[in-house]
Write an enzyme that holds these catalytic residues in place. Sequence first.
Site, PDB file in Angstrom:
ATOM      1  N   LYS A 205       0.836  -1.203   0.000  1.00 42.20           N
ATOM      2  CA  LYS A 205       0.000   0.000   0.000  1.00 42.20           C
ATOM      3  C   LYS A 205       0.873   1.255   0.000  1.00 42.20           C
ATOM      4  O   LYS A 205       0.639   2.193  -0.762  1.00 42.20           O
ATOM      5  CB  LYS A 205      -0.951  -0.021   1.213  1.00 42.20           C
ATOM      6  CG  LYS A 205      -2.024  -1.112   1.099  1.00 42.20           C
ATOM      7  CD  LYS A 205      -2.809  -1.314   2.395  1.00 42.20           C
ATOM      8  CE  LYS A 205      -3.769  -2.505   2.260  1.00 42.20           C
ATOM      9  NZ  LYS A 205      -4.513  -2.815   3.488  1.00 42.20           N
TER      10      LYS A 205
ATOM     11  N   GLN B  59      -4.416  -1.695   9.841  1.00 38.71           N
ATOM     12  CA  GLN B  59      -4.352  -3.019   9.222  1.00 38.71           C
ATOM     13  C   GLN B  59      -4.895  -4.083  10.175  1.00 38.71           C
ATOM     14  O   GLN B  59      -4.528  -4.136  11.351  1.00 38.71           O
ATOM     15  CB  GLN B  59      -2.894  -3.328   8.823  1.00 38.71           C
ATOM     16  CG  GLN B  59      -2.726  -4.576   7.981  1.00 38.71           C
ATOM     17  CD  GLN B  59      -3.390  -4.506   6.597  1.00 38.71           C
ATOM     18  OE1 GLN B  59      -3.580  -3.424   6.044  1.00 38.71           O
ATOM     19  NE2 GLN B  59      -3.758  -5.649   6.055  1.00 38.71           N
TER      20      GLN B  59
ATOM     21  N   ASP C 150     -10.970   2.540   4.232  1.00 42.11           N
ATOM     22  CA  ASP C 150     -11.236   1.095   4.187  1.00 42.11           C
ATOM     23  C   ASP C 150     -12.739   0.817   4.104  1.00 42.11           C
ATOM     24  O   ASP C 150     -13.150  -0.297   3.781  1.00 42.11           O
ATOM     25  CB  ASP C 150     -10.713   0.427   5.469  1.00 42.11           C
ATOM     26  CG  ASP C 150      -9.372  -0.270   5.259  1.00 42.11           C
ATOM     27  OD1 ASP C 150      -9.098  -0.698   4.135  1.00 42.11           O
ATOM     28  OD2 ASP C 150      -8.625  -0.381   6.241  1.00 42.11           O
TER      29      ASP C 150
HETATM   30  N1  GUN Z   1      -6.746  -7.023   6.444  1.00 43.36           N
HETATM   31  C1  GUN Z   1      -7.110  -7.770   5.370  1.00 43.36           C
HETATM   32  N2  GUN Z   1      -7.646  -6.991   4.409  1.00 43.36           N
HETATM   33  C2  GUN Z   1      -7.617  -5.721   4.889  1.00 43.36           C
HETATM   34  C3  GUN Z   1      -8.031  -4.482   4.342  1.00 43.36           C
HETATM   35  O1  GUN Z   1      -8.546  -4.356   3.223  1.00 43.36           O
HETATM   36  N3  GUN Z   1      -7.829  -3.403   5.151  1.00 43.36           N
HETATM   37  C4  GUN Z   1      -7.280  -3.505   6.399  1.00 43.36           C
HETATM   38  N4  GUN Z   1      -7.148  -2.391   7.106  1.00 43.36           N
HETATM   39  N5  GUN Z   1      -6.892  -4.651   6.915  1.00 43.36           N
HETATM   40  C5  GUN Z   1      -7.059  -5.755   6.162  1.00 43.36           C
END
Ligand code: GUN
Length: 301
Positions: free
Chosen positions: A52, A96, A119
């Site tokens: 990211k 995350q 998100d």
């Molecule tokens: N863990 C697995 N997928 C995601 C996601 O799309 N965003 C976040 N913040 N954590 C995750």
Amino acid sequence: MMILDGKRISDEVKAELAVAVRDMVARGERPPHLAAILVGNDGASETYVASKVKSCKEIGFASTLVRLPADVSEDRLLAEVARINADETIDGLIVQLPLPKHINEERVTEAVLSSKDVDGFHPVNLGKLVLGMPTFVSATPAGIMEMLKRYGIETSGKHCVVVGRSNIVGTPMSILLSRNSNPGNCTVTLCHSRTKDLASFTRSADILVVALGRPEFIKADMVKEGAVVIDVGITRLEDPSSTKGYRIVGDVAFDEVAPKSSFITPVPGGVGRMTIAALLNNTMLAKAQFSSNQKPQCHVN
Ligand code: GUN
């Protein structure tokens, strides 16, 4: 059979965003800024967050990575969320997941300002999604919708079977595909761990979205000839023959399912790539919202 190339489509989306950032900066505005909080050092989470941050750099976004130790207290984590919420130079914030067991994920998700929740996990944003209001659509479902759109896949009137009912993928996916929109207008069946005779449902799917987290669970005899197959699974399996010591496997047994399908996403290089592109797009929308006081635009009507 055609491969739905998440790398190609996400590169396209990223190139469009890069142009928009360049224009923004040329107008004297600051670029969009994404902050990510990573708690602990889970290998998969490290990889996702690194991708990211790298993608932000590639397209000219600013990014901030806040690392906290696995034993951080919930209060300390909430204080960090509050600090970023109050920072007007940061447009989007992701924490995350998963978080360590001693931290209440719901409390942390709710603490993120809904206008920075790129998100789309905050209850306000999920609620808006259910109501069909403009909001941040969580990145994996948003990325899948974008992929269906860019490949021109007909969804109207089709039977879509979503396997997995998580708040992050399965549930929002089922809502988006059932809406009066394009892509959308599907008749949706949402299957889960208590579904009896799962294969009888998956076999009737024109569009099959699998988000289970069980490697190669969907076999060829569970898929209809000509189906569109979207594989959301990303599992690391030990593989001593690989330099990394593992390989990434989806929820679909790709080699046997691909010849039966009309379109299929590979793993890696499919949905995962689109998730990052959608997150970047949400961050751009978050910035636009601050600059012009507009509400974020949803991917679908
Ligand atoms: N863990 C697995 N997928 C995601 C996601 O799309 N965003 C976040 N913040 N954590 C995750």
